[in-house]
Design an enzyme around this catalytic site. Structure first.
Site, PDB file in Angstrom:
ATOM      1  N   GLY A  46       0.827  -1.202   0.000  1.00 52.47           N
ATOM      2  CA  GLY A  46       0.000   0.000   0.000  1.00 52.47           C
ATOM      3  C   GLY A  46       0.856   1.245   0.000  1.00 52.47           C
ATOM      4  O   GLY A  46       2.009   1.224   0.448  1.00 52.47           O
ATOM      5  N   GLN A  51       2.950   9.976   1.523  1.00 55.84           N
ATOM      6  CA  GLN A  51       4.261   9.318   1.416  1.00 55.84           C
ATOM      7  C   GLN A  51       5.042   9.790   0.193  1.00 55.84           C
ATOM      8  O   GLN A  51       6.247   9.554   0.105  1.00 55.84           O
ATOM      9  CB  GLN A  51       4.102   7.794   1.352  1.00 55.84           C
ATOM     10  CG  GLN A  51       3.641   7.171   2.670  1.00 55.84           C
ATOM     11  CD  GLN A  51       3.517   5.675   2.557  1.00 55.84           C
ATOM     12  OE1 GLN A  51       2.494   5.157   2.140  1.00 55.84           O
ATOM     13  NE2 GLN A  51       4.570   4.960   2.907  1.00 55.84           N
ATOM     14  N   CYS A  87       6.574  -0.684   6.381  1.00 57.78           N
ATOM     15  CA  CYS A  87       6.138   0.544   5.719  1.00 57.78           C
ATOM     16  C   CYS A  87       7.231   0.972   4.747  1.00 57.78           C
ATOM     17  O   CYS A  87       8.414   0.978   5.106  1.00 57.78           O
ATOM     18  CB  CYS A  87       5.903   1.635   6.759  1.00 57.78           C
ATOM     19  SG  CYS A  87       5.390   3.209   6.059  1.00 57.78           S
ATOM     20  N   LEU A  88       6.838   1.360   3.532  1.00 54.71           N
ATOM     21  CA  LEU A  88       7.824   1.799   2.540  1.00 54.71           C
ATOM     22  C   LEU A  88       8.557   3.054   3.016  1.00 54.71           C
ATOM     23  O   LEU A  88       9.667   3.333   2.551  1.00 54.71           O
ATOM     24  CB  LEU A  88       7.145   2.057   1.195  1.00 54.71           C
ATOM     25  CG  LEU A  88       6.594   0.802   0.491  1.00 54.71           C
ATOM     26  CD1 LEU A  88       5.805   1.201  -0.739  1.00 54.71           C
ATOM     27  CD2 LEU A  88       7.707  -0.167   0.131  1.00 54.71           C
ATOM     28  N   HIS A 129      -3.446   0.788   8.151  1.00 49.74           N
ATOM     29  CA  HIS A 129      -2.098   1.365   8.048  1.00 49.74           C
ATOM     30  C   HIS A 129      -2.112   2.606   7.134  1.00 49.74           C
ATOM     31  O   HIS A 129      -1.579   3.663   7.489  1.00 49.74           O
ATOM     32  CB  HIS A 129      -1.151   0.293   7.500  1.00 49.74           C
ATOM     33  CG  HIS A 129       0.255   0.759   7.279  1.00 49.74           C
ATOM     34  ND1 HIS A 129       1.313   0.299   8.026  1.00 49.74           N
ATOM     35  CD2 HIS A 129       0.784   1.635   6.380  1.00 49.74           C
ATOM     36  CE1 HIS A 129       2.424   0.884   7.609  1.00 49.74           C
ATOM     37  NE2 HIS A 129       2.127   1.690   6.607  1.00 49.74           N
ATOM     38  N   GLU A 130      -2.755   2.463   5.963  1.00 47.20           N
ATOM     39  CA  GLU A 130      -2.768   3.572   4.996  1.00 47.20           C
ATOM     40  C   GLU A 130      -3.641   4.722   5.487  1.00 47.20           C
ATOM     41  O   GLU A 130      -3.307   5.890   5.294  1.00 47.20           O
ATOM     42  CB  GLU A 130      -3.238   3.083   3.620  1.00 47.20           C
ATOM     43  CG  GLU A 130      -2.367   2.007   2.989  1.00 47.20           C
ATOM     44  CD  GLU A 130      -0.879   2.334   2.954  1.00 47.20           C
ATOM     45  OE1 GLU A 130      -0.521   3.511   2.800  1.00 47.20           O
ATOM     46  OE2 GLU A 130      -0.069   1.398   3.109  1.00 47.20           O
ATOM     47  N   HIS A 133      -1.759   6.919   7.723  1.00 48.51           N
ATOM     48  CA  HIS A 133      -0.864   7.852   7.015  1.00 48.51           C
ATOM     49  C   HIS A 133      -1.573   9.175   6.720  1.00 48.51           C
ATOM     50  O   HIS A 133      -0.946  10.235   6.735  1.00 48.51           O
ATOM     51  CB  HIS A 133      -0.404   7.248   5.679  1.00 48.51           C
ATOM     52  CG  HIS A 133       0.831   6.410   5.783  1.00 48.51           C
ATOM     53  ND1 HIS A 133       2.025   6.897   6.265  1.00 48.51           N
ATOM     54  CD2 HIS A 133       1.066   5.107   5.441  1.00 48.51           C
ATOM     55  CE1 HIS A 133       2.944   5.926   6.222  1.00 48.51           C
ATOM     56  NE2 HIS A 133       2.389   4.834   5.741  1.00 48.51           N
TER      57      HIS A 133
HETATM   58 ZN    ZN Z   1       3.248   2.980   5.447  1.00 44.23          ZN
END
Ligand code: ZN
Length: 159
Positions: A46, A51, A87-88, A129-130, A133
């Protein structure tokens, strides 16, 4: 379409609350296309607009196919799951995070049409999670602890 740079760690954009999308225009479509391409390139599950430095309430998830969500909110959630999460924007690390096991989101598509989508297990985890963000929250804020290097190596062996 273009790859965008994924912001990491202490970038201040990751800590801001994103704003609602009001224009479902070509600019939004380009953002969604770029998010999907950047996510695929990074081999992630995701990716949220903040981000890549765009403070709009938009994210994409790709677990069993790509889902684009604009202005998402949790309509209902239940159950509980414990598991590891990455997480990226926090490369090379994983943490243990407790999340709801079942989540229903209400969101808009790229044309502004409202829809609901349900997620269980990994998909429910990705939705939460997203969504975090979009409110400037990272999983490290709510995790139990980071996985050790040994635990990460064990997980990679299983894959
Ligand atoms: Zn993330």
């Amino acid at each position: 379409m273009a790859l965008r740079t994924i912001l990491t760690d202490d970038d201040p954009a990751l800590r801001k609350r994103s704003r609602e999308v009001t224009n479902f225009d070509r600019r939004l479509h380009t953002l969604l296309d770029d998010l999907a391409e950047t996510l695929e390139d990074a081999n992630g599950a995701g990716l949220a607009a903040p981000q890549v430095g765009v403070l709009r309430r938009v994210f994409v998830v790709n677990i069993d196919g790509l889902i684009e969500l604009v202005n998402p909110r949790i309509a209902c959630s239940d159950g509980e799951q414990e598991g590891s999460e990455g997480c990226l924007s926090i490369p090379g690390k994983l943490g243990f995070v407790t999340r709801p096991d079942h989540v229903t989101l209400e969101a808009q598509d790229r044309h502004g049409k409202t829809f609901t989508v349900e997620g269980e297990g990994l998909l429910a985890r990705a939705f939460c999670h997203e969504l975090d963000h979009l409110n400037g929250i990272l999983y490290t804020d709510i995790m139990d602890r980071f996985l050790t290097v040994e635990e990460i190596a064990e997980l990679e062996k299983e894959e």
